[in-house]
Design an enzyme around this catalytic site. Structure first.
Site: not given
Ligand code: IDP
Ligand code: MG
Length: 153
Positions: A9, A49, A112, A115, A126
């Site tokens: 990212k 997303y 974080n 991905h 993907e």
């Molecule tokens: P993942 O990346 O662990 O699979 P997902 O639920 O698929 O998590 O969400 C995709 C991305 O969206 C996350 O990696 C994060 O960057 C962002 N995200 C998910 N939940 C939140 C939230 O509650 N607040 C802000 N960003 C979020």
């Molecule tokens: Mg995810």
């Protein structure tokens, strides 16, 4: 063998962590099948997303992925999808276990680091979303016998 998609990212690019994160996957024994730098579009991110489209942070998450170009890569290995998800750790960097990528490098839910595909079906979709077929390489490694037992390959 399985293939999985990883995106480094913008937070990772801007913090100068590209080499460190790629190095973790290499050291684990995953094989790099594809890699490129791209500037993502809002359209592509809306697809990627789509499962978050009703969340209040949907647009913010997409915008954060377009701050600068990202690095998309495809890693190959036995049960690579689960292996890479485990290496990434929990979504929230503050809760991710130390030793995981997010646990070691992130203090944020959104910023974080990586991905990682979360299932066989999403990995397939993907990889197709980000790579043309001829950008994903199949090749044999001489050290494959050091990575796996004969009956595992
Ligand atoms: P993942 O990346 O662990 O699979 P997902 O639920 O698929 O998590 O969400 C995709 C991305 O969206 C996350 O990696 C994060 O960057 C962002 N995200 C998910 N939940 C939140 C939230 O509650 N607040 C802000 N960003 C979020
Ligand atoms: Mg995810």
């Amino acid at each position: 063998m399985e293939r999985t998609l990883v995106i480094l990212k913008p937070c990772t690019i801007e913090r100068g962590l590209i080499g460190e994160i790629i190095s973790r996957f290499e050291k684990k024994g995953l094989i790099l099948a594809a890699m490129k730098m791209i500037w993502l579009t809002d359209k592509l991110l809306s697809e990627h997303y789509a499962h978050l489209k009703d969340q209040p942070f949907f647009q913010r998450v997409k915008d954060a992925m377009r701050v600068c170009p990202v690095i998309v890569c495809c890693w190959e290995g036995l049960e690579a999808i689960e292996v890479v998800r485990n290496m990434a750790g929990k979504t929230n960097g503050r809760l991710a276990a130390p030793g995981t990528i997010r646990g070691d490098y992130s203090m944020s839910v959104q910023e974080n680091i990586v991905h990682a595909s979360d299932s066989v079906a999403t990995a397939e979709a993907e990889i197709k979303r980000f790579f043309d077929e001829d950008e994903v390489y199949t090749y044999t490694f001489s050290y494959l016998s050091n990575l796996y037992a004969n009956d595992e390959k």
